[in-house]
Write an enzyme that holds these catalytic residues in place. Structure first.
Site, PDB file in Angstrom:
ATOM      1  N   LEU A   1       0.732  -1.277  -0.051  1.00 21.77           N
ATOM      2  CA  LEU A   1       0.136  -0.072  -0.164  1.00 21.77           C
ATOM      3  C   LEU A   1       0.909   1.238   0.117  1.00 21.77           C
ATOM      4  O   LEU A   1       0.213   2.342  -0.601  1.00 21.77           O
ATOM      5  CB  LEU A   1      -1.209   0.011   1.346  1.00 21.77           C
ATOM      6  CG  LEU A   1      -2.161  -1.121   1.172  1.00 21.77           C
ATOM      7  CD1 LEU A   1      -2.777  -0.987   2.501  1.00 21.77           C
ATOM      8  CD2 LEU A   1      -2.794  -1.024   0.014  1.00 21.77           C
ATOM      9  N   GLY A   2       2.136   1.195   0.795  1.00 20.62           N
ATOM     10  CA  GLY A   2       2.965   2.359   0.741  1.00 20.62           C
ATOM     11  C   GLY A   2       4.072   2.151   1.763  1.00 20.62           C
ATOM     12  O   GLY A   2       4.287   1.067   2.263  1.00 20.62           O
TER      13      GLY A   2
ATOM     14  N   GLY B   1       5.953   3.736   4.867  1.00 19.66           N
ATOM     15  CA  GLY B   1       6.134   4.827   5.887  1.00 19.66           C
ATOM     16  C   GLY B   1       7.380   5.037   6.497  1.00 19.66           C
ATOM     17  O   GLY B   1       8.470   4.419   6.088  1.00 19.66           O
ATOM     18  N   GLU B   2       7.315   5.708   7.684  1.00 17.45           N
ATOM     19  CA  GLU B   2       8.473   6.230   8.272  1.00 17.45           C
ATOM     20  C   GLU B   2       9.151   4.978   8.955  1.00 17.45           C
ATOM     21  O   GLU B   2      10.410   4.696   8.807  1.00 17.45           O
ATOM     22  CB  GLU B   2       8.342   7.354   9.292  1.00 17.45           C
ATOM     23  CG  GLU B   2       9.723   7.739   9.807  1.00 17.45           C
ATOM     24  CD  GLU B   2      10.228   8.551   8.731  1.00 17.45           C
ATOM     25  OE1 GLU B   2      11.532   8.978   8.836  1.00 17.45           O
ATOM     26  OE2 GLU B   2       9.596   9.026   7.839  1.00 17.45           O
ATOM     27  N   PHE B   3       8.433   4.167   9.445  1.00 17.48           N
ATOM     28  CA  PHE B   3       9.139   2.756  10.055  1.00 17.48           C
ATOM     29  C   PHE B   3       9.043   1.732   9.222  1.00 17.48           C
ATOM     30  O   PHE B   3       9.522   0.605   9.665  1.00 17.48           O
ATOM     31  CB  PHE B   3       8.227   2.413  11.364  1.00 17.48           C
ATOM     32  CG  PHE B   3       8.253   3.715  12.215  1.00 17.48           C
ATOM     33  CD1 PHE B   3       9.248   3.932  13.142  1.00 17.48           C
ATOM     34  CD2 PHE B   3       7.082   4.408  12.345  1.00 17.48           C
ATOM     35  CE1 PHE B   3       9.015   5.072  14.127  1.00 17.48           C
ATOM     36  CE2 PHE B   3       7.008   5.469  13.318  1.00 17.48           C
ATOM     37  CZ  PHE B   3       8.026   5.865  13.959  1.00 17.48           C
ATOM     38  N   GLY B   4       8.598   1.676   8.044  1.00 17.86           N
ATOM     39  CA  GLY B   4       8.718   0.576   7.018  1.00 17.86           C
ATOM     40  C   GLY B   4       7.570   0.813   6.024  1.00 17.86           C
ATOM     41  O   GLY B   4       7.235   1.625   5.937  1.00 17.86           O
ATOM     42  N   ILE B   5       7.378  -0.536   5.366  1.00 23.26           N
ATOM     43  CA  ILE B   5       6.334  -0.498   4.268  1.00 23.26           C
ATOM     44  C   ILE B   5       5.210  -0.900   4.947  1.00 23.26           C
ATOM     45  O   ILE B   5       4.889  -1.736   6.069  1.00 23.26           O
ATOM     46  CB  ILE B   5       6.996  -1.606   3.214  1.00 23.26           C
ATOM     47  CG1 ILE B   5       7.049  -2.971   3.811  1.00 23.26           C
ATOM     48  CG2 ILE B   5       8.243  -0.969   2.595  1.00 23.26           C
ATOM     49  CD1 ILE B   5       7.303  -4.084   2.618  1.00 23.26           C
ATOM     50  N   VAL B   6       3.938  -0.717   4.353  1.00 21.57           N
ATOM     51  CA  VAL B   6       2.592  -1.133   4.711  1.00 21.57           C
ATOM     52  C   VAL B   6       1.976  -1.717   3.571  1.00 21.57           C
ATOM     53  O   VAL B   6       2.104  -1.348   2.374  1.00 21.57           O
ATOM     54  CB  VAL B   6       1.829   0.218   4.824  1.00 21.57           C
ATOM     55  CG1 VAL B   6       0.516  -0.082   5.469  1.00 21.57           C
ATOM     56  CG2 VAL B   6       2.486   0.961   5.990  1.00 21.57           C
TER      57      VAL B   6
ATOM     58  N   ASP C   1       2.884  10.710  18.124  1.00 23.40           N
ATOM     59  CA  ASP C   1       3.150  11.082  16.636  1.00 23.40           C
ATOM     60  C   ASP C   1       1.640  11.418  15.938  1.00 23.40           C
ATOM     61  O   ASP C   1       1.304  10.854  15.026  1.00 23.40           O
ATOM     62  CB  ASP C   1       3.590   9.842  16.068  1.00 23.40           C
ATOM     63  CG  ASP C   1       4.298  10.096  14.744  1.00 23.40           C
ATOM     64  OD1 ASP C   1       4.440  11.459  14.335  1.00 23.40           O
ATOM     65  OD2 ASP C   1       4.786   9.349  14.085  1.00 23.40           O
TER      66      ASP C   1
END
EC number: 2.7.10.2
Length: 1337
Positions: free
Chosen positions: A139-140, A142-147, A260
């Site tokens: 899906l995308g 993110g700052e901490f990894g992939i989704v 956050d």
């Protein structure tokens, strides 16, 4: 037969109810099909299922889960693994589909993956095996990894989930700490927080399994411009803000910190549902100082811009820091995804937000002012001062912007203004804009100002007037039986429900057929309260005659002749639909036996008859028989009284306050009604002979009916002209409210019919004037109708037998019009009472005193005399009408002059008798024609009233005479205004003219002798009414009102005696204002006795006395030396003197005739000059104000210097003296000013050209004083003087020069440099200063 366990989605698909999958799962918390057993019908209707859908659902449920003991036993014996026990669903949140398309999309996606999405997971199962997760797509990032999007297979369920893959390299804490944090996150259950299903422990990464949001994050939606109009409107953003605050309030209550919070971490689940995600992830990952303080770059996205200063400086994360982040999140929402602190590095952001010189984000264009105020509170530098989420949650519902609906189109688009159309919804952003306009935003996202008066409040939730279908969602009929014909109830006490009439009177559909029934009276009515004809019929007619739209012409023309029924039936008339009363808004035509009728709700609203107290109602065309029985004699047949007893035209009005009868009365049977009708008709036609001229009247009546039929376009009509009106509803047409103007031909026919009815009337109109109580009408009195009288508000019958005699055939004045113009002259004359008898002895005496002796009293006619103007004076003889009446209009100037010349030629002398005022001209006030003041003319001594004579009482002016009001009170000075020099000149010129005229008259040969011993008196502003009315010294006499003697009235003449140059330059109103002040402010005696005032009087008196002496001695005016007279006055005196010596008597009169407005010369030329001078002394006798001033003036005169006295006394003998030099002039002026401590208006006018200029006075000049006041402490008087001298005494430019030097003080500009700089920029101070040193203004 055994049925395997079926999935919830498959069960709904088989039942064709798959669109309710999300609602069943989220709202009812049903996770499998078997749980439908516990769902009641009300629960299913709550989520939107209709009754047929509920029955279909039950049918398939019985198919898959039959209620048999065998199935229950099998279910109990099933393996525990297949029956997974679920616990209660989270938080009761509601997640509904966006619309049908998106819901079907979600359903198809769920069907494709073969899984449902339960909102609950087994307790204490936050560790999910890796083999139960299947990843579908990414899906995308993110700052901490992939989704990624995937499916979690949990036993017999397949749940669509979002999987966040976290790299172990990014984790700074050990796995055990992470699992502890994940357990806490797993325990969070709230409708606005994303559910964490569990954690997958893989070898190389960690996976967080959460709910899947199909609509992406809120930040992505905000950046999508296509969603602004249809989705992310301002009200929707405000609702999302409330949901985010609700989730954060839950965390605050749990003492948990998000760390956050931002728009990227808000997930959109539906059009009206958002949830907070990534809660506690930063803490779970052990993110520390490096992440927050070292990740400074221009492309920063996380999370410095969302962090409070204490988070960046001290890594102190609290709920207050979450409040700060919530404010930034709100700013993102209302700026539609704009990045906060864009293009700034982390260090620059910290410098911007940190104390002491901190800055804050500006208000977005689409942000309501209340929300930006909340943001500023969230961004308080002191964390303790920031509001808590609980407080914010309580405030947010009240902060939602008001929505308005535009009612007009914006025709003239302006800059920064909204361009809206009618029907557009505007959300108010700010009311306090400093202008009459409000700031708002349209649903398109455009913002601007708009006029709030062009809008109305918009309420959502109101039922729409254009419903596509009739909804019965609120109906809770439990029975499943089919609707059968025998279940439809019969009419219960009323026909309301069959006629679409509710209990509360609300109606829908067509209810016109209800009104056509004679026996049904429960159609809702409404009394039109704003207009009550019965209350104002005496003051204002309903309609202007002779329009036939009033019911009187209707009744006479079509309904009052029973012989028109040729076949023995009730006469049926057709009525033109335009015959509706003016007070009706929605007329309802009710067919009554073929007769169109209007019904008044109550007798009190009927203007055509007196109020009736009974409830008996009768129709005029029912033709009740002589036996006295009425077919509708039962009380309560209709709850309202009949408007006119025999009038078939009811004025039907809608009334909300009428109470329906408790029981429905169908009245007598139709057969009895017809028989009664036939009997009454036969009795009526057989017992009374026809009246003379009946055939002619009947023919006219038939012509009227035919014309009414031809002109009829809509409304309730009936064409059976000969009276076959047996069934009233057979010939009925649909009722309509349209109005068609009557034609001229029909109007003439109706008026002619009215005249015929008046001619054949057997009753005198005199009976209408008598005061009598209305008689209760009985059924025997058919066709009895009366003219209402304006003074009686209706009329009754004196004799009870009139209805049974000739009135049945010959209508007794059937015209019921309330208008006097409907009557002929004889009737009008007879209906008016004898005013002579009404006035009485006292009234006649008052009339004689007020009217006949009005020459003395000077008033207009009394109300009784006003009334006489409308009548014939031959009717009565008042004994004192022989006096000549004062004309009602103002005479022309020419007529006035002719009258006066005739009087002068005959040598008339005016006396104070009764007729002295009858030929007097009405003068216009001076302020209407000119601005010059004529000095009061001298009055004859024999005309002065005695001081003890009574003053006539002033009375109101004549009615109908337009009174010219005096000028409104202008600004009044604290001290009286001294008459200026040009006023002096006009005064002296008038005196000179008067002397000329007096010298011409043969009767005043003794008046040429001078009066050297006459005491000098104050004559500047003496009013002649002081002689005539000593008891009213303050009365102002220059109104356009008749007076006792013309000579005693103030006259304001035009500048006829001045040259054009003098008239142009000397026409001011200072002397006029001085006179008004003297007359009005009688309470200023103390002020008038002050030295300033007495000096002013003294100066003017000296000038006048010397001028009089010089004039009588025939000396040149220029030889008057030592007096304060300006050049213009000297020049004008020369002109007047030369005119006096060179112009013969005939030329003087010719000069007067040349002017457009004559001078209205008084008839005083036959009086001696002695009386003229003595009258001036008598002018002050009646004025108490000037009496008090006189003593002070005389004392001041006695104190004058001997030199000035000798100077003035030498003037008559100084005919050969040399002209006054300028030095002598100023010496005399200085001598006069030395003895005076006042500066009057003429001083200022005289020395306007001779006073020292500002440059001569230097620092003491007015220009310097003004500049010092403007510049304040920024400049000194010397500096101002220097700037003025440099710029040639231009105050404005001097101020700009000094201001420019102050603004650019570092440059040390000289005056020359400042002048050049301002010249270059066209003397724009701000632009010049900005260009010189970049100063921000």
């Amino acid at each position: 037969m055994e049925y395997p366990q079926i999935d919830l989605y498959e069960f709904l698909t088989e039942s064709e109810l798959q669109q309710y999958y999300n609602a069943v799962k989220n709202e009812l918390k049903i996770t499998n099909a078997a749980q439908f057993k516990y769902a009641a019908d009300e629960d299913l209707r709550f989520i939107g299922l209709s009754r047929p859908e509920i029955r279909r659902l039950r049918k398939f449920y019985e198919k898959h889960f039959p209620h048999s003991y065998l199935s229950k036993i099998k279910r109990l014996l099933q393996a525990p693994g297949t029956m997974v026990k679920r616990e209660e669903a989270p938080g009761g949140g509601s997640q509904v589909a966006l619309d049908g398309s998106s819901a079907s999309a979600c359903s198809s996606l769920a069907a494709k993956n073969g899984a449902s999405s339960p909102s609950k997971v087994p307790n204490n199962k936050h560790i999910i095996p890796a083999d139960s997760i299947s990843v579908n797509k990414q899906l995308g990032t993110g700052e901490f990894g992939i989704v990624q999007q995937g499916v979690w297979s949990n036993g017999n369920e397949r749940i669509q989930v979002a999987i966040k893959c976290l790299c172990r390299e990014r984790m700074q804490s050990n796995p055990m700490e992470f699992l502890k944090e994940a357990a806490i996150m797993h325990s969070i259950e709230h409708e606005n927080i994303v559910r964490l299903y569990g954690v997958v422990l893989a070898t190389d990464s960690l996976m967080l399994v959460t709910e899947l949001a199909h609509l992406r994050s809120l930040l992505e939606c905000l950046k999508d411009s296509g969603l602004r109009v249809s989705f992310l409107t301002i009200p929707t953003l405000c609702e999302f803000a409330l949901q985010i605050c609700n989730g954060m309030r839950y965390l605050e209550q749990k003492r948990l910190i998000h760390r956050d919070l931002a728009a990227r971490n808000i997930l959109v689940f539906s059009k009206d549902k958002v949830k907070i995600s990534d809660f506690g992830l930063s803490r779970a990952l052990g993110v520390g100082k490096d992440y927050y303080k070292t990740n400074f770059n221009v492309n920063l996205k996380l999370p410095i811009a969302w962090c409070a200063p204490e988070c960046i400086n001290y890594l102190r994360f609290t709920n207050a820091s979450d409040v700060w982040a919530f404010g930034v999140c709100l700013w993102e929402m209302f700026s539609y995804g704009f990045q906060p602190w864009a293009a700034l590095t982390g260090l620059q952001i910290l410098e911007a937000i940190d104390a002491p010189n901190y800055q804050r984000l500006e208000q977005p264009d689409c942000c309501p002012s209340e929300y930006y105020t909340l943001m500023m509170k969230c961004w308080q530098d002191d964390a303790a001062k920031r509001p808590r989420f609980g407080e914010i949650y309580d405030q947010l519902p009240d902060m939602k912007p008001e929505q308005l609906k535009a009612v007009v189109n914006c025709t003239e688009p302006k800059k920064d203004h909204l361009l809206y159309r009618q029907g557009d919804i505007i959300s108010v952003l700010d009311r306090n804009t400093g202008t009459p306009f409000w700031k708002g935003v349209l649903s398109t996202g455009k913002t601007g100002y708009f006029n709030p008066s062009n809008t109305v409040a918009f309420l959502e939730g109101l039922p729409s007037s254009t419903r596509d279908s009739f909804s019965r969602v609120s109906d809770h009929r439990i029975s499943k039986r089919k609707l059968r014909t025998e279940m439809i109830s019969k009419p219960q006490n009323d026909f309301k429900h069959t006629g679409h009439v509710g209990i509360d009177g609300a109606t829908f559909g067509d209810i016109a057929f209800l009104g056509s029934s004679q026996n049904y009276n429960h159609v809702p009515k409404q009394i039109v309260t704003p207009y009550k004809p019965s209350e104002d019929i005496e003051q204002t007619p309903l309609l202007l005659p002779p329009t036939p739209t009033s019911p009187d012409s209707l009744q006479t023309a079509s309904g009052y002749f029973p012989e028109g029924a040729n076949s023995g039936g009730a006469m049926g008339t057709s009525m033109n639909p335009t015959f509706i009363p003016s007070a009706e808004h929605t007329p309802k035509l009710i067919a009554t036996n073929g007769q169109s009728s209007f019904d008044f709700a109550s007798g009190s609203t009927n203007p055509f008859f007196p109020n009736r107290g009974d409830d008996e109602l009768e129709f005029g065309l029912h033709n009740y028989g002589a036996d006295g029985k009425s077919v509708h004699s039962e009380t309560g047949w209709r709850p309202t009284s009949r408007s006119i007893v025999d009038d078939p035209h009811e004025y039907h009005e809608i009334s909300d306050d009428e109470i329906a009868a408790d029981k429905l009365d169908f009245g007598p049977s139709l057969l009895d009604e017809i028989n009664s009708m036939f009997g009454s008709i036969s009795a009526a036609t057989g017992s009374h002979p026809k009246s003379p001229g009946f055939d002619h009247v009947n023919n006219k009546n038939e012509i009227t009916e035919m014309s009414a039929k031809l002109g009829q376009k809509s409304g309730d009509t009936n064409g059976n002209k000969h009276g076959h009106g047996l069934l009233p509803t057979l010939s009925k047409k649909k009722s309509s409210g349209t109005v068609k103007p009557i034609s001229v031909k029909d109007e003439k026919i109706l008026n002619h019919a009215i005249e015929i009815a008046n001619e054949i009337s057997a009753r005198s109109m005199i009976d209408l004037v008598s005061d009598q109580t209305p008689v209760i009408h009985s059924p025997k009195r058919k066709f009895s109708f009366r003219f209402p009288h304006l003074s009686n508000n209706g009329s009754g019958d004196k004799s009870g037998g009139l209805g049974t005699s000739g009135s049945a055939h010959t209508p007794t004045h059937g015209n019921a019009s309330p208008f006097p113009k409907k009557k002929n002259f004889t009737e009008e004359l007879q209906s008016i009472p004898d005013i002579q008898s009404l006035i009485g002895k006292e009234g006649l005496e008052a009339y004689n005193s007020l009217i006949e002796r009005k020459a003395l009293l000077d008033i207009g006619p009394s109300p009784a005399a006003t009334l006489l103007r409308h009548l014939d004076t031959d009717e009565f003889d008042l004994q004192s009408l022989h006096q000549s009446q004062r004309p009602m209009t103002l005479p022309t100037r020419g007529a006035t002059q002719r009258v006066r010349k005739a009087e002068l030629a005959a040598g008339l002398s005016r006396h104070n008798d009764e007729n002295s005022n009858s030929l007097e001209a009405c003068e216009s006030p001076s302020y209407m024609t000119h601005g010059s003041y004529k000095f009061p003319e001298a009055q004859p001594t024999e005309q002065l009233p005695e001081p003890e004579s009574p003053n006539p009482i002033p009375l109101p002016p004549r009615e109908g005479k337009k009174q010219v009001k005096t000028s409104t009170k202008r600004h009044v000075r604290k001290y009286p205004l001294i008459i200026p020099a040009n006023g002096l000149q006009r005064t002296l010129s008038k005196l000179a003219d008067f002397g000329d005229e007096a010298a011409k008259s043969p009767e005043i040969s003794t008046s040429s002798q001078p009066q050297p011993g006459r005491a000098i008196e104050v004559v500047a502003a003496v009013r002649p009414s002081g002689m005539r009315r000593p008891s009213r010294p303050s009365e102002r006499e220059y109104e356009n009102m008749p007076t006792v003697g013309k000579e005693s009235a103030h006259t304001y003449q035009n500048l006829d005696k001045l040259t054009p140059a003098d008239a142009a330059g000397l026409t001011d109103t200072a002397s006029l204002q001085f006179e008004s002040i003297m007359e009005a402010d009688t309470s200023k005696e103390g002020i008038l006795q002050s030295p300033d005032v007495t000096d002013g009087f003294y100066n003017f008196s000296i000038q006048k006395e010397h001028y009089n002496k010089g004039k009588d001695a025939e000396f040149e005016a220029t030889q008057i030396s030592g007096l304060y007279v300006n050049d213009d006055e000297l020049r004008n005196l020369d002109i007047e003197s030369s005119r006096r010596t060179a112009t013969p008597c005939s030329s003087c009169s010719a000069l007067e005739s040349e002017h457009s407005q004559p001078d209205a010369l008084p008839s005083t030329e036959s009086v001696s000059e002695v009386s003229r001078f003595s009258s001036v002394d008598n002018e002050l006798a009646g004025n108490a104000l000037f009496k008090k001033v006189r003593a002070s003036v005389n004392m001041a005169m006695n104190r004058k210097s001997v030199a000035e006295t000798s100077l003035t006394s030498n003037q008559p003998g100084g005919a050969s003296a040399k002209p006054q030099t300028e030095a002598e002039y100023f010496a005399a002026t200085a001598a006069r000013l030395a003895d005076s401590n006042s500066v009057s208006c003429e001083d200022l006018l005289e020395f306007s050209d001779k006073k020292p200029k500002g440059c001569e006075r230097g620092v003491d000049s007015d220009e310097v004083r003004i500049m010092v006041k403007v510049l304040g402490k920024d400049s000194t008087p010397n500096r101002c003087l220097g700037a003025l001298e440099f710029i040639n005494w231009d105050v404005h430019k001097s101020i700009k020069l000094i201001k420019l030097q102050n603004l650019v003080s570092e440059a040390n500009l000289s005056l020359e440099a400042s002048f050049e700089a301002l010249q270059q920029h066209e003397w724009d101070l701000h632009t010049t200063a900005h260009k010189l040193n970049g100063l921000k203004l």
